[in-house]
Write a protein that holds these residues in place. Structure first.
Motif, PDB file in Angstrom:
ATOM      1  N   ALA A 101      59.841  56.901  41.253  1.00  0.00           N
ATOM      2  CA  ALA A 101      59.563  56.745  39.823  1.00  0.00           C
ATOM      3  C   ALA A 101      59.346  58.102  39.169  1.00  0.00           C
ATOM      4  O   ALA A 101      59.895  58.383  38.099  1.00  0.00           O
ATOM      5  CB  ALA A 101      58.341  55.849  39.615  1.00  0.00           C
ATOM      6  N   SER A 102      58.572  58.956  39.812  1.00  0.00           N
ATOM      7  CA  SER A 102      58.289  60.274  39.232  1.00  0.00           C
ATOM      8  C   SER A 102      59.556  61.111  39.093  1.00  0.00           C
ATOM      9  O   SER A 102      59.748  61.809  38.094  1.00  0.00           O
ATOM     10  CB  SER A 102      57.260  61.011  40.097  1.00  0.00           C
ATOM     11  OG  SER A 102      56.028  60.315  40.116  1.00  0.00           O
ATOM     12  N   MET A 103      60.455  61.024  40.091  1.00  0.00           N
ATOM     13  CA  MET A 103      61.712  61.776  40.015  1.00  0.00           C
ATOM     14  C   MET A 103      62.601  61.277  38.893  1.00  0.00           C
ATOM     15  O   MET A 103      63.300  62.056  38.249  1.00  0.00           O
ATOM     16  CB  MET A 103      62.472  61.670  41.351  1.00  0.00           C
ATOM     17  CG  MET A 103      62.054  62.691  42.366  1.00  0.00           C
ATOM     18  SD  MET A 103      63.177  62.742  43.780  1.00  0.00           S
ATOM     19  CE  MET A 103      62.504  61.410  44.778  1.00  0.00           C
ATOM     20  N   PHE A 104      62.611  59.967  38.648  1.00  0.00           N
ATOM     21  CA  PHE A 104      63.489  59.393  37.643  1.00  0.00           C
ATOM     22  C   PHE A 104      62.850  59.360  36.255  1.00  0.00           C
ATOM     23  O   PHE A 104      63.544  59.279  35.250  1.00  0.00           O
ATOM     24  CB  PHE A 104      63.884  57.967  38.031  1.00  0.00           C
ATOM     25  CG  PHE A 104      64.666  57.863  39.312  1.00  0.00           C
ATOM     26  CD1 PHE A 104      65.576  58.852  39.681  1.00  0.00           C
ATOM     27  CD2 PHE A 104      64.488  56.774  40.163  1.00  0.00           C
ATOM     28  CE1 PHE A 104      66.299  58.756  40.859  1.00  0.00           C
ATOM     29  CE2 PHE A 104      65.213  56.672  41.342  1.00  0.00           C
ATOM     30  CZ  PHE A 104      66.113  57.661  41.699  1.00  0.00           C
ATOM     31  N   MET A 105      61.506  59.428  36.196  1.00  0.00           N
ATOM     32  CA  MET A 105      60.790  59.220  34.941  1.00  0.00           C
ATOM     33  C   MET A 105      60.173  60.483  34.363  1.00  0.00           C
ATOM     34  O   MET A 105      59.522  60.423  33.315  1.00  0.00           O
ATOM     35  CB  MET A 105      59.715  58.144  35.126  1.00  0.00           C
ATOM     36  CG  MET A 105      60.282  56.777  35.446  1.00  0.00           C
ATOM     37  SD  MET A 105      58.988  55.531  35.687  1.00  0.00           S
ATOM     38  CE  MET A 105      59.998  54.059  35.933  1.00  0.00           C
TER      39      MET A 105
END
Length: 301
Positions: A78-82
Motif C-alpha cells: 500500500a505504501s509503495m502504491f499510495m
C-alpha cells in the motif's frame, strides 16, 4: 514589419520552450514495476541474479530502502502504491483489505489515492495493469483505475504462470504502467527460511522470470522507452518478518532503462512511499498533497 517579425520569432521561441518543457516532464513512456515479496536487501550480495545485477550496474540502486512499520505485506505494498505510510493510508496489518484507520483522503473510488489512479486521471487512454500471485494485492491498487488485473492461479505448483501472464499482456497491450507482483521469495522464507539455500534458489529462479519480462518488453518494441523498477515490500529473518531487524526492514530498489543514469548505488535515504513518487515523476504527474513520498530525482539523466 520588423516589429511583427520580431514578435513572431519571440512567439515561436516561447512555444518551443513550452513544448520542450512539457516533453522533458515525461522521462519514459512505459514503466514496468516488478515486486518480489519478502526479498531482503541482505540477500543481494550473495544471490545468483545476473539479470538484476546487470540492471544494478547499468542503472541506479539502493539496498537501504526502508519498509514502513510493521514490516509486513499489505502495509508496504500500500505504501509503495499510495505514496504515504500507514498513518495516512490506514492499512496497518499484514493482510489488510480495507483500512483499519480511516484514510486521510479518499478518491472517487473510495480508496486512498494510488499511482494507478493518478496516471488514469492524467491519461484516460493509458493502458494500466497489475498481475499478482497474492490475492491481497488487489485490495491495494484501486482496481477501478486499471484496465486489467489478474491473479495467477496455483503459483506454488506452476511458478512460471505469472511470468507468462506478464509476457502475454506486455506483447498484446504494451502497457503504460504494469505492476507484476511475485509472492516469492516470501513463501520460501516462511517455509525453508530466509538466508537459506532454498531462498537463494528461488531468487535465482525469479531472476530468470525478470529476464523473460525484459525480453517481452523488447519484443513488444517498448524497450527504448521503458523504465524498469525492481523492488520488495519487506525482508525477513529466520522464518518470519514484521519486526524491526535490518534484515526485515531493508529492501532493494533498482531502477534501470530510459533516461536512468548508470550511476550505480545511491546514498540518499529512501522509504517505501518514495516509490510512488518516483513513478509519478517519471510520467510528469503532480502528486496529491496527502502523499509524503519524494521522487528519487538523482537517478534521472
Amino acid at each position: 514589419m520588423k516589429i511583427n517579425s520580431f514578435l513572431l520569432i519571440l512567439l515561436f521561441i516561447l512555444m518551443s520552450s513550452v513544448t520542450s518543457s512539457s516533453q522533458a516532464k515525461e522521462k519514459a513512456k512505459h514503466v514496468i514495476f516488478i515486486g518480489l515479496d519478502g526479498w531482503g536487501a541482505y540477500s543481494v550480495p550473495k544471490a545468483d541474479m545476473p539479470v538484476v545485477k546487470q540492471m544494478m550496474a547499468d542503472g541506479c540502486y539502493t539496498l537501504k530502502k526502508r519498509t514502513a512499520l510493521p514490516s509486513s505485506s499489505a502495509i508496504n505494498w500500500a505504501s509503495m502504491f499510495m505514496g504515504a505510510g500507514p498513518e495516512l493510508h490506514g492499512y496497518t496489518q499484514w493482510g489488510s483489505r480495507t483500512p483499519e484507520l480511516p484514510s486521510r483522503v479518499v478518491n472517487e473510488h473510495g480508496i486512498f489515492p494510488t499511482i494507478f489512479q493518478l496516471l488514469r486521471d492524467a491519461r484516460p487512454e493509458a493502458e494500466i495493469g497489475c498481475l499478482y500471485e497474492w490475492d491481497g494485492i488487489k485490495y491495494l491498487v484501486d482496481t477501478l483505475a486499471l484496465n486489467h488485473h489478474a491473479l495467477s492461479p496455483d503459483y506454488t505448483e506452476k511458478p512460471e504462470v505469472l511470468c507468462r501472464m506478464a509476457e502475454s499482456y506486455i506483447k498484446e497491450k504494451k502497457p503504460t504502467l504494469l505492476a507484476v507482483c511475485f509472492d516469492n521469495p516470501d513463501h520460501v522464507g516462511h517455509g525453508a527460511g530466509h538466508d537459506t539455500p532454498a531462498y537463494y534458489a528461488k531468487l535465482k529462479e525469479l531472476d530468470t522470470y525478470i529476464g523473460r519480462i525484459v525480453s517481452a518488453v523488447e519484443e513488444a518494441g517498448m524497450l527504448k522507452q521503458t523504465i524498469f523498477i525492481i523492488t520488495s515490500d519487506h525482508g525477513g529473518i529466520n522464518k518470519g518478518h514484521g519486526g524491526i531487524t535490518m534484515q526485515e526492514m531493508e529492501t532493494p530498489f533498482i531502477i534501470f532503462g530510459k533516461n536512468i543514469k548508470s550511476g550505480g548505488e545511491f546514498s540518499e535515504s529512501m522509504m517505501q512511499y518514495d516509490v510512488a513518487s518516483t513513478i509519478a515523476s517519471i510520467f510528469g504527474l503532480k502528486q496529491p498533497q496527502v502523499w509524503i513520498g519524494r521522487p528519487m530525482k538523482q537517478v534521472f539523466k
